[in-house]
Design an enzyme around this catalytic site. Structure first.
Site, PDB file in Angstrom:
ATOM      1  N   GLY A 238       6.611  -1.826   3.547  1.00 19.32           N
ATOM      2  CA  GLY A 238       5.432  -1.229   4.180  1.00 19.32           C
ATOM      3  C   GLY A 238       4.323  -2.232   4.440  1.00 19.32           C
ATOM      4  N   GLU A 324      -0.303  -4.871  -4.396  1.00 19.66           N
ATOM      5  CA  GLU A 324       0.932  -4.085  -4.478  1.00 19.66           C
ATOM      6  C   GLU A 324       2.140  -5.011  -4.612  1.00 19.66           C
ATOM      7  OE1 GLU A 324       1.476   0.080  -2.707  1.00 19.66           O
ATOM      8  OE2 GLU A 324       2.585  -1.163  -1.296  1.00 19.66           O
ATOM      9  N   HIS A 355     -26.387 -10.017   0.226  1.00 19.77           N
ATOM     10  CA  HIS A 355     -27.547  -9.244  -0.215  1.00 19.77           C
ATOM     11  C   HIS A 355     -27.155  -8.128  -1.163  1.00 19.77           C
ATOM     12  CE1 HIS A 355     -29.918 -11.419   2.752  1.00 19.77           C
ATOM     13  NE2 HIS A 355     -28.834 -11.345   3.490  1.00 19.77           N
TER      14      HIS A 355
HETATM   15  O1  F6P Z   1       2.378   4.494  -2.343  1.00 18.36           O
HETATM   16  C1  F6P Z   1       2.639   3.213  -1.931  1.00 18.36           C
HETATM   17  C2  F6P Z   1       3.440   3.182  -0.671  1.00 18.36           C
HETATM   18  O2  F6P Z   1       4.765   3.444  -0.972  1.00 18.36           O
HETATM   19  C3  F6P Z   1       3.295   1.851   0.037  1.00 18.36           C
HETATM   20  O3  F6P Z   1       4.116   0.896  -0.462  1.00 18.36           O
HETATM   21  C4  F6P Z   1       3.543   2.226   1.452  1.00 18.36           C
HETATM   22  O4  F6P Z   1       3.058   1.271   2.340  1.00 18.36           O
HETATM   23  C5  F6P Z   1       2.838   3.554   1.530  1.00 18.36           C
HETATM   24  O5  F6P Z   1       3.025   4.137   0.269  1.00 18.36           O
HETATM   25  C6  F6P Z   1       3.304   4.473   2.612  1.00 18.36           C
HETATM   26  O6  F6P Z   1       4.658   4.792   2.485  1.00 18.36           O
HETATM   27  P1  F6P Z   1       5.449   5.330   3.726  1.00 18.36           P
HETATM   28  O7  F6P Z   1       5.409   4.312   4.778  1.00 18.36           O
HETATM   29  O8  F6P Z   1       6.842   5.584   3.225  1.00 18.36           O
HETATM   30  O9  F6P Z   1       4.789   6.605   4.168  1.00 18.36           O
END
Ligand code: F6P
Length: 493
Positions: A238, A324, A355
């Site tokens: 992701g 992550e 600031h």
């Molecule tokens: O909760 C973390 C996560 O799994 C990320 O690693 C990922 O980018 C995001 O949630 C969204 O997941 P998905 O693309 O499966 O909706």
């Protein structure tokens, strides 16, 4: 109390004793100047980290990444984001190319009016399925885009209201990005978007939804027609996915050519990371400095300040990428780690942050390595003096952090010797942004190799999701702790 600094030369002393320091710790790459000279890296520490990189199998790990071998060991797969930019196992590169051609055909069709005359895009996704495209559109789309592109991630209904506020349902395309197509926030917001389209007079809301996912069958189950699904690979994590079809909204907003140039910029950084001598390898050198501050100086955070409004989302993007990826406590073999892993990445925008939070950076009892990211060329309609002052402020902060200033009055004394790095882009465009993001990816990877962890999984986020799901299905009050039970009762949910 002043911060515990390890014994060793100060930054100012390093500049005095190493006359070639500036040339050794600055690098010109892909239209970007990287200045790591105001860090405590010196010949000795670099040599030590080079030994460590060898012991930890850095070269082999990097080769494995670019060969498309299994580097995500806990999930038994390759990390194929580099294949999206042309490096990797030939079959992965071919697949990525074929998928990109499909994405391009869709972009062409949309631009040709396949969904009517569009005025807006609602991009739904969360984490890695949103932060990358959002960064791209916010950075590069301010002048380029004729479409209003809104990004929606939070399950909070207030976020939905705000996201759709300026959009016209009759002329908006919904792009839903989710690798798993099972994420609660994203699916809830997809349903809300369909209802919003319907309420806005769109007879067939599903006809306006495009899904981007590694799990097409899950998108079909959620009612998306398979002709409107763009698939990307399981190996694309992701937070590494903006190069794939997850970048669809950005490609629509910025134009296809810009998207291709973005990939070329990243490929330029890939080539550097793969082939530059270790002493001149920018992501590796940056990782050495990261390790030095976390391990020897005990720094638990790193501050990234974008001295350019167009890059204001960069710190948020980096938070996910770095925290992550490397916020782990066990090695890829499941053993406790030997070194501290990722610090907290945080930051903001300059000069605003000066600031608000810079007091602590200059005089607080902890040391925070600071990173300034700035752009030489302005792109605004204001007199040049604005940009000149913006840049001079960034450079002044780096100088002040390093030099400090002694005073008889302790309140007005600045200890100095506080590290910073500066990244100066010649101009902000698709090429430099692609190279910059790829630099951060490889630096994250290099950090992971140096401590022996897998940066490509994220099991840490699962438990909270599971408990939320259980609570949503049935708040089994008996199994809950008293504090959580009381909160649920008090909120009436
Ligand atoms: O909760 C973390 C996560 O799994 C990320 O690693 C990922 O980018 C995001 O949630 C969204 O997941 P998905 O693309 O499966 O909706």
């Amino acid at each position: 109390m002043s911060p515990a600094m390890p014994d060793g030369p100060t930054l100012k002393q390093l500049f005095e004793t190493e006359p070639d320091r500036l040339s050794r710790f600055t690098f010109n790459l892909a239209g970007i100047y990287f200045d790591w000279s105001k860090t405590h890296l010196d010949t000795g520490t670099v040599d030590q980290f080079l030994d460590r990189a060898q012991r930890m199998g850095f070269a082999a790990a990097r080769d494995a990444l670019f060969a498309g071998d299994v580097v995500n060991s806990s999930e038994g797969r390759a990390a194929t984001h580099v294949a999206e930019r042309g490096s990797g196992a030939p079959e992965e590169v071919d697949l990525a190319t074929a998928r990109r051609q499909r994405m391009r055909a869709l972009v062409d069709a949309i631009e040709g009016g396949a969904f009517g005359q569009l005025t807006g895009i609602l991009h739904i996704g969360i984490g890695g399925s949103l932060l990358g495209p959002h960064l791209l559109v916010d950075s590069l789309g301010r002048r380029a885009s004729t479409l209003t592109v809104r990004f929606l991630s939070n399950i909070d209904g207030a976020a939905f209201d705000e996201a759709v506020g300026p959009l016209d349902p009759a002329t908006t395309l919904v792009v839903v990005a989710s690798k798993t197509f099972s994420t609660l926030e994203t699916l809830t917001n997809l349903d809300a978007a369909r209802a919003w389209l319907r309420a806005g007079g769109v007879a067939d809301p599903d006809g306006r939804v495009i899904a981007v996912t590694a799990k097409p069958e899950a998108a079909v189950e959620q009612g998306v027609d398979e002709t409107r699904i763009l698939q990307f690979g399981e190996g694309v994590g992701g937070r590494y996915s903006l190069w794939s079809s997850v970048g669809l909204s950005a490609a629509l907003a910025l134009g296809w050519d810009a998207f291709e140039v973005l990939l070329e910029g990243a490929a330029e950084m890939d080539r550097h990371f793969r082939s530059a001598e270790p002493r001149e390898n920018m992501p590796l050198i940056a990782a050495f400095a990261d390790r030095l501050y976390v391990e020897s100086f005990g720094c638990q955070t790193r501050g990234v300040f974008a001295y350019d409004e167009r890059l204001r989302l960069l710190p948020f993007y980096l938070q996910q990428l770095e925290m992550e990826s490397n916020g782990k406590s066990v090695t890829k073999d499941g053993q406790p780690v030997q070194w501290p892993t990722a610090p907290v990445t945080w930051g903001g925008t300059g000069t605003d942050a000066q600031h608000a939070v810079f007091q602590l950076l200059h005089q607080g009892t902890i040391v925070v390595p600071v990173e300034f990211v700035a752009v030489s060329e302005a792109d605004d309609d204001q007199p040049a003096e604005h940009h000149r002052l913006l840049l001079l402020n960034a450079f002044a902060q780096g100088a002040a952090l390093m030099d400090g200033r002694a005073s008889d009055d302790p309140q007005r004394s600045y200890p100095g010797n506080r590290p910073s790095a500066t990244i100066l882009l010649d101009r902000l465009d698709a090429r430099t942004l692609g190279a910059l993001v790829a630099f951060y990816e490889h630096r994250t990877f290099a950090n992971a190799v140096l401590v022996g962890i897998n940066p490509f999984d994220q099991f840490g986020v699962e438990l909270g999701k599971q408990i939320a799901r259980q609570l949503a299905e049935s708040a089994d009050e008996e199994s809950l702790d008293p504090s959580t039970r009381a909160l649920i009762e008090r909120a009436g949910v």
